[in-house]
Enzyme design. Sequence first.
Site, PDB file in Angstrom:
ATOM      1  N   PRO A   9       0.794  -1.229   0.000  1.00 40.80           N
ATOM      2  CA  PRO A   9       0.000   0.000   0.000  1.00 40.80           C
ATOM      3  C   PRO A   9       0.826   1.277   0.000  1.00 40.80           C
ATOM      4  O   PRO A   9       1.868   1.358   0.640  1.00 40.80           O
ATOM      5  CB  PRO A   9      -0.807  -0.102   1.297  1.00 40.80           C
ATOM      6  CG  PRO A   9      -0.116  -1.136   2.122  1.00 40.80           C
ATOM      7  CD  PRO A   9       0.528  -2.075   1.161  1.00 40.80           C
ATOM      8  N   ASN A  10       0.301   2.241  -0.750  1.00 44.25           N
ATOM      9  CA  ASN A  10       0.847   3.607  -0.856  1.00 44.25           C
ATOM     10  C   ASN A  10       2.109   3.714  -1.707  1.00 44.25           C
ATOM     11  O   ASN A  10       2.588   4.816  -1.962  1.00 44.25           O
ATOM     12  CB  ASN A  10       1.081   4.224   0.540  1.00 44.25           C
ATOM     13  CG  ASN A  10      -0.206   4.296   1.343  1.00 44.25           C
ATOM     14  OD1 ASN A  10      -1.190   4.836   0.847  1.00 44.25           O
ATOM     15  ND2 ASN A  10      -0.228   3.732   2.530  1.00 44.25           N
ATOM     16  N   ARG A  17       5.157  11.010  -2.452  1.00 41.09           N
ATOM     17  CA  ARG A  17       4.902  10.632  -1.053  1.00 41.09           C
ATOM     18  C   ARG A  17       6.185  10.767  -0.217  1.00 41.09           C
ATOM     19  O   ARG A  17       7.158  10.045  -0.477  1.00 41.09           O
ATOM     20  CB  ARG A  17       4.436   9.170  -1.030  1.00 41.09           C
ATOM     21  CG  ARG A  17       4.264   8.613   0.347  1.00 41.09           C
ATOM     22  CD  ARG A  17       4.084   7.084   0.304  1.00 41.09           C
ATOM     23  NE  ARG A  17       3.986   6.569   1.654  1.00 41.09           N
ATOM     24  CZ  ARG A  17       4.280   5.329   1.994  1.00 41.09           C
ATOM     25  NH1 ARG A  17       4.696   4.456   1.083  1.00 41.09           N
ATOM     26  NH2 ARG A  17       4.166   4.934   3.237  1.00 41.09           N
ATOM     27  N   TYR A  22      11.351   8.483   0.935  1.00 38.80           N
ATOM     28  CA  TYR A  22      11.208   7.449  -0.104  1.00 38.80           C
ATOM     29  C   TYR A  22      11.770   7.844  -1.471  1.00 38.80           C
ATOM     30  O   TYR A  22      11.696   7.056  -2.410  1.00 38.80           O
ATOM     31  CB  TYR A  22       9.727   7.063  -0.229  1.00 38.80           C
ATOM     32  CG  TYR A  22       9.132   6.548   1.068  1.00 38.80           C
ATOM     33  CD1 TYR A  22       9.687   5.457   1.717  1.00 38.80           C
ATOM     34  CD2 TYR A  22       8.026   7.161   1.653  1.00 38.80           C
ATOM     35  CE1 TYR A  22       9.154   4.982   2.918  1.00 38.80           C
ATOM     36  CE2 TYR A  22       7.480   6.691   2.846  1.00 38.80           C
ATOM     37  CZ  TYR A  22       8.061   5.599   3.474  1.00 38.80           C
ATOM     38  OH  TYR A  22       7.530   5.131   4.657  1.00 38.80           O
ATOM     39  N   ASN A  73       8.173  -5.642  -1.394  1.00 36.74           N
ATOM     40  CA  ASN A  73       8.136  -4.507  -0.467  1.00 36.74           C
ATOM     41  C   ASN A  73       6.699  -4.469   0.066  1.00 36.74           C
ATOM     42  O   ASN A  73       5.809  -3.904  -0.574  1.00 36.74           O
ATOM     43  CB  ASN A  73       8.482  -3.192  -1.170  1.00 36.74           C
ATOM     44  CG  ASN A  73       8.525  -2.034  -0.173  1.00 36.74           C
ATOM     45  OD1 ASN A  73       8.099  -2.177   0.971  1.00 36.74           O
ATOM     46  ND2 ASN A  73       9.033  -0.885  -0.622  1.00 36.74           N
ATOM     47  N   ALA A  76       3.384  -0.952   4.525  1.00 41.77           N
ATOM     48  CA  ALA A  76       2.851  -0.988   5.902  1.00 41.77           C
ATOM     49  C   ALA A  76       2.456  -2.401   6.344  1.00 41.77           C
ATOM     50  O   ALA A  76       2.481  -2.710   7.546  1.00 41.77           O
ATOM     51  CB  ALA A  76       1.664  -0.044   6.011  1.00 41.77           C
ATOM     52  N   ASP A  86       1.718 -15.897   5.897  1.00 44.57           N
ATOM     53  CA  ASP A  86       1.230 -17.268   5.702  1.00 44.57           C
ATOM     54  C   ASP A  86       1.213 -17.651   4.219  1.00 44.57           C
ATOM     55  O   ASP A  86       1.466 -18.807   3.876  1.00 44.57           O
ATOM     56  CB  ASP A  86      -0.179 -17.419   6.289  1.00 44.57           C
ATOM     57  CG  ASP A  86      -0.158 -17.493   7.819  1.00 44.57           C
ATOM     58  OD1 ASP A  86       0.941 -17.580   8.404  1.00 44.57           O
ATOM     59  OD2 ASP A  86      -1.250 -17.459   8.425  1.00 44.57           O
ATOM     60  N   GLU A  97      12.657  -9.728   1.197  1.00 46.05           N
ATOM     61  CA  GLU A  97      11.922  -8.518   1.608  1.00 46.05           C
ATOM     62  C   GLU A  97      12.801  -7.292   1.378  1.00 46.05           C
ATOM     63  O   GLU A  97      13.988  -7.316   1.706  1.00 46.05           O
ATOM     64  CB  GLU A  97      11.568  -8.615   3.101  1.00 46.05           C
ATOM     65  CG  GLU A  97      10.824  -7.390   3.607  1.00 46.05           C
ATOM     66  CD  GLU A  97      10.516  -7.469   5.108  1.00 46.05           C
ATOM     67  OE1 GLU A  97       9.910  -8.459   5.537  1.00 46.05           O
ATOM     68  OE2 GLU A  97      10.900  -6.542   5.825  1.00 46.05           O
ATOM     69  N   HIS A  99      12.970  -2.758   1.429  1.00 44.45           N
ATOM     70  CA  HIS A  99      12.397  -1.457   1.798  1.00 44.45           C
ATOM     71  C   HIS A  99      13.273  -0.351   1.251  1.00 44.45           C
ATOM     72  O   HIS A  99      14.512  -0.480   1.247  1.00 44.45           O
ATOM     73  CB  HIS A  99      12.304  -1.312   3.314  1.00 44.45           C
ATOM     74  CG  HIS A  99      11.432  -2.347   3.934  1.00 44.45           C
ATOM     75  ND1 HIS A  99      10.058  -2.275   3.881  1.00 44.45           N
ATOM     76  CD2 HIS A  99      11.732  -3.511   4.549  1.00 44.45           C
ATOM     77  CE1 HIS A  99       9.555  -3.344   4.461  1.00 44.45           C
ATOM     78  NE2 HIS A  99      10.542  -4.122   4.875  1.00 44.45           N
ATOM     79  N   ARG A 106      13.826   3.956  12.100  1.00 46.28           N
ATOM     80  CA  ARG A 106      12.612   4.771  12.152  1.00 46.28           C
ATOM     81  C   ARG A 106      11.803   4.497  13.426  1.00 46.28           C
ATOM     82  O   ARG A 106      12.363   4.090  14.427  1.00 46.28           O
ATOM     83  CB  ARG A 106      11.823   4.535  10.855  1.00 46.28           C
ATOM     84  CG  ARG A 106      12.641   4.955   9.615  1.00 46.28           C
ATOM     85  CD  ARG A 106      11.845   4.840   8.353  1.00 46.28           C
ATOM     86  NE  ARG A 106      10.658   5.678   8.409  1.00 46.28           N
ATOM     87  CZ  ARG A 106       9.636   5.583   7.544  1.00 46.28           C
ATOM     88  NH1 ARG A 106       9.698   4.692   6.563  1.00 46.28           N
ATOM     89  NH2 ARG A 106       8.601   6.363   7.658  1.00 46.28           N
ATOM     90  N   ARG A 110       7.963   0.223  13.255  1.00 48.91           N
ATOM     91  CA  ARG A 110       8.441  -0.218  11.927  1.00 48.91           C
ATOM     92  C   ARG A 110       9.581  -1.220  12.021  1.00 48.91           C
ATOM     93  O   ARG A 110       9.974  -1.840  11.026  1.00 48.91           O
ATOM     94  CB  ARG A 110       8.917   0.981  11.106  1.00 48.91           C
ATOM     95  CG  ARG A 110       7.791   1.844  10.615  1.00 48.91           C
ATOM     96  CD  ARG A 110       8.283   2.893   9.633  1.00 48.91           C
ATOM     97  NE  ARG A 110       7.422   4.034   9.673  1.00 48.91           N
ATOM     98  CZ  ARG A 110       6.271   4.142   8.997  1.00 48.91           C
ATOM     99  NH1 ARG A 110       5.883   3.193   8.183  1.00 48.91           N
ATOM    100  NH2 ARG A 110       5.523   5.215   9.125  1.00 48.91           N
TER     101      ARG A 110
HETATM  102  C1  DQA Z   1       8.492   0.956   3.446  1.00 52.27           C
HETATM  103  C2  DQA Z   1       8.623   1.089   4.972  1.00 52.27           C
HETATM  104  C3  DQA Z   1       7.283   0.836   5.661  1.00 52.27           C
HETATM  105  O1  DQA Z   1       7.409   0.972   7.073  1.00 52.27           O
HETATM  106  C4  DQA Z   1       6.245   1.845   5.184  1.00 52.27           C
HETATM  107  O2  DQA Z   1       4.987   1.559   5.745  1.00 52.27           O
HETATM  108  C5  DQA Z   1       6.177   1.926   3.686  1.00 52.27           C
HETATM  109  C6  DQA Z   1       7.412   1.878   2.910  1.00 52.27           C
HETATM  110  C7  DQA Z   1       9.809   1.307   2.697  1.00 52.27           C
HETATM  111  O3  DQA Z   1       9.958   0.898   1.549  1.00 52.27           O
HETATM  112  O4  DQA Z   1      10.674   1.998   3.258  1.00 52.27           O
HETATM  113  O5  DQA Z   1       5.098   2.131   3.114  1.00 52.27           O
HETATM  114  O6  DQA Z   1       8.172  -0.385   3.131  1.00 52.27           O
END
Ligand code: DQA
Length: 147
Positions: A9-10, A17, A22, A73, A76, A86, A97, A99, A106, A110
């Site tokens: 998300p986002n 953003r 980011y 990624n 959140a 799962d 994973e 980020h 942070r 997180r």
């Molecule tokens: C994120 C880090 C997460 O905590 C956050 O909610 C994001 C972006 C990152 O790429 O740094 O949406 O995954």
Amino acid sequence: MKILFLNGPNLNLLGTREPDKYGHESLSDIENFIKDEAKKLNTEVDFYQSNIEGELVNKIQESKGKFDGIVINPAAYTHTSVAIRDAILAVEVPAVEIHLSNIHKREEFRKNSLIAPVCIGQITGFGANSYKLGLIAILDYLKNTKE
Ligand code: DQA
């Protein structure tokens, strides 16, 4: 090799953003950058983004037999999603994973990832380069396990 890049998300808002955290690149800038890198590495990549947890779960379930690995990624959902965790466990497709920001630098909430313990590893804090490092990491893992 076929690698699926999943974005939570986002991340569709990347570029505008919180650019201090980011960066200024949009998700499609990152996608183009990764597609160029993948070409050099003789690899096929697919990109998918959703703001909806269940859609990410569906993509993970569908990845079995279609993709050799996943770079995710979870945004959140990193910190909340038992369902994504799962799904990765269920399909047994190796995952990395990633980020953009360093989640360990942070807010306290997180620092915990529900996803990292079911992944090969976590790459965090390298901006758009986390995507490239994720690609290199999953390919290296697959090469070493498939030989
Ligand atoms: C994120 C880090 C997460 O905590 C956050 O909610 C994001 C972006 C990152 O790429 O740094 O949406 O995954």
